[in-house]
Motif scaffolding. Structure first.
Motif, PDB file in Angstrom:
ATOM      1  N   MET A   1      14.035   2.795   4.397  1.00  0.00           N
ATOM      2  CA  MET A   1      13.374   2.731   3.359  1.00  0.00           C
ATOM      3  C   MET A   1      11.914   2.565   2.722  1.00  0.00           C
ATOM      4  SD  MET A   1      17.010   2.632   1.870  1.00  0.00           S
ATOM      5  CE  MET A   1      17.690   1.057   2.436  1.00  0.00           C
ATOM      6  N   SER A   2      11.903   2.593   1.582  1.00  0.00           N
ATOM      7  CA  SER A   2      10.282   2.047   0.827  1.00  0.00           C
ATOM      8  C   SER A   2      10.828   1.326  -0.242  1.00  0.00           C
ATOM      9  CB  SER A   2       9.454   3.565   1.207  1.00  0.00           C
ATOM     10  OG  SER A   2       9.021   3.972   2.551  1.00  0.00           O
ATOM     11  N   VAL A   3       9.835   0.711  -0.527  1.00  0.00           N
ATOM     12  CA  VAL A   3      10.241  -0.110  -1.365  1.00  0.00           C
ATOM     13  C   VAL A   3       8.826   0.587  -2.258  1.00  0.00           C
ATOM     14  CG1 VAL A   3      10.150  -2.090  -3.689  1.00  0.00           C
ATOM     15  CG2 VAL A   3      11.637  -1.914  -1.523  1.00  0.00           C
ATOM     16  N   ILE A   4       8.298   1.513  -3.387  1.00  0.00           N
ATOM     17  CA  ILE A   4       6.724   1.627  -4.268  1.00  0.00           C
ATOM     18  C   ILE A   4       6.874   1.204  -5.662  1.00  0.00           C
ATOM     19  CG2 ILE A   4       6.496   3.108  -2.289  1.00  0.00           C
ATOM     20  CD1 ILE A   4       7.113   5.272  -4.651  1.00  0.00           C
ATOM     21  N   GLN A   5       5.726   0.769  -6.160  1.00  0.00           N
ATOM     22  CA  GLN A   5       5.769   0.932  -7.649  1.00  0.00           C
ATOM     23  C   GLN A   5       5.504   1.785  -7.914  1.00  0.00           C
ATOM     24  OE1 GLN A   5       2.357  -1.196 -10.234  1.00  0.00           O
ATOM     25  NE2 GLN A   5       4.262  -2.384 -10.745  1.00  0.00           N
ATOM     26  N   VAL A   6       6.240   2.318  -9.584  1.00  0.00           N
ATOM     27  CA  VAL A   6       5.508   3.557  -9.698  1.00  0.00           C
ATOM     28  C   VAL A   6       5.220   3.783 -11.236  1.00  0.00           C
ATOM     29  CG1 VAL A   6       7.635   4.516  -8.387  1.00  0.00           C
ATOM     30  CG2 VAL A   6       8.535   4.435 -10.295  1.00  0.00           C
ATOM     31  N   THR A   7       5.199   4.698 -11.674  1.00  0.00           N
ATOM     32  CA  THR A   7       4.458   5.024 -13.247  1.00  0.00           C
ATOM     33  C   THR A   7       5.364   5.680 -13.935  1.00  0.00           C
ATOM     34  OG1 THR A   7       2.320   4.595 -12.645  1.00  0.00           O
ATOM     35  CG2 THR A   7       3.017   6.102 -14.752  1.00  0.00           C
ATOM     36  N   VAL A   8       5.722   4.668 -15.152  1.00  0.00           N
ATOM     37  CA  VAL A   8       6.318   5.909 -15.735  1.00  0.00           C
ATOM     38  C   VAL A   8       6.146   6.312 -16.533  1.00  0.00           C
ATOM     39  CG1 VAL A   8       9.039   5.760 -17.617  1.00  0.00           C
ATOM     40  CG2 VAL A   8       8.645   3.749 -15.675  1.00  0.00           C
ATOM     41  N   ALA A   9       5.660   7.754 -16.451  1.00  0.00           N
ATOM     42  CA  ALA A   9       5.090   9.026 -17.140  1.00  0.00           C
ATOM     43  C   ALA A   9       5.924   9.527 -18.504  1.00  0.00           C
ATOM     44  CB  ALA A   9       5.088  10.259 -16.165  1.00  0.00           C
ATOM     45  N   GLN A  10       7.268   9.181 -17.777  1.00  0.00           N
ATOM     46  CA  GLN A  10       8.033  10.291 -19.370  1.00  0.00           C
ATOM     47  C   GLN A  10       9.521   9.885 -19.328  1.00  0.00           C
ATOM     48  OE1 GLN A  10       8.283  14.834 -19.289  1.00  0.00           O
ATOM     49  NE2 GLN A  10      10.208  14.229 -20.065  1.00  0.00           N
TER      50      GLN A  10
END
Length: 233
Positions: A1-10
């Motif tokens: 598993m990976s932990v990543i930061q994501v952008t809340v696009a919608q």
């Protein structure tokens, strides 16, 4: 598993209590299988699971359907944090309740926002185009809670191997479809389940009832798939 930061696009309200969330990243998103979920990292000790609603072949984003309200602070806190910060950490992929075989005949059973789990499975099955029969039974309290009903009806018209059966709990004046418990609708339509794989998403209580009532219909335990089955006796 990976932990990543994501952008809340919608963040889009699709019903009174359900939000569709689209997450993106400048980097390549981790690969996942249809039926898996991610965990929103609220803290190192607090990770909250949500099914991935889009299929794996849609690689540029992650879609979540989150049922949240003031009566469900566990999910509402996630929505509020996304709205406030615009970015969030997620851990994925998680879960083992994935497609067993693209060519199998399948019944997908969803209660409420459990639909998000079955949505990914359905779209992946149709995309694989192996000629397998897929039936989706989506149960909810009211027609308004079936927030993608029109979309699914259109899909059923486009794909002869897909059957969509919406079910609401109690009859209503503006409803001409099936009523009652969603798993009962399946039992009404299938005399035998021995040639089916059944995927279940909903409350643990629903998964237990499905297991107890479906096994006498010829299905084997290993043909019942859902993350909930690992947590019920």
């Amino acid at each position: 598993m990976s932990v990543i930061q994501v952008t809340v696009a919608q963040i889009q309200s699709v019903s009174e209590f359900v939000y569709k969330v689209i997450l993106t990243s400048e980097e390549a998103l981790p690969e996942f299988n249809a039926g898996q979920y991610l965990q929103v990292v609220m803290s190192a000790e607090d990770k909250r699971p949500f099914s991935i609603a889009n299929p794996p072949y849609e690689k540029s984003f992650l879609e979540l359907h989150i049922g949240a309200s003031e009566h469900n602070p566990y999910a509402m806190q996630v929505i509020e944090r996304m709205q406030k910060e615009g970015k969030i950490e997620v851990e994925l992929p998680c879960g083992n309740a994935v497609i067993q075989d693209d060519a199998e005949n399948s019944i997908l059973i969803a209660g409420g926002t459990g639909y998000s789990y079955t949505r990914s499975l359905l779209l992946q099955k149709l995309h694989a185009n192996k000629g397998a029969k897929v039936s989706l039974y989506w149960g909810a309290k009211t027609p308004a809670d079936l927030y993608e009903m029109n979309y699914l009806q259109e899909l059923a018209q486009q794909h002869s191997d897909f059957v969509f059966v919406p079910v609401i709990e109690h009859a209503q004046p503006d409803w001409n479809g099936r009523t009652g418990l969603v798993h009962k609708a399946v039992l009404e339509d299938f005399d035998s389940l021995d040639e089916q794989h059944v995927y279940v998403a909903g409350r643990f209580e629903m998964a237990k009832v499905v297991r107890d009532e479906f096994l006498p219909k010829g299905i084997k335990a290993e043909q019942l798939i859902g993350d909930a089955f690992a947590y019920i006796d």
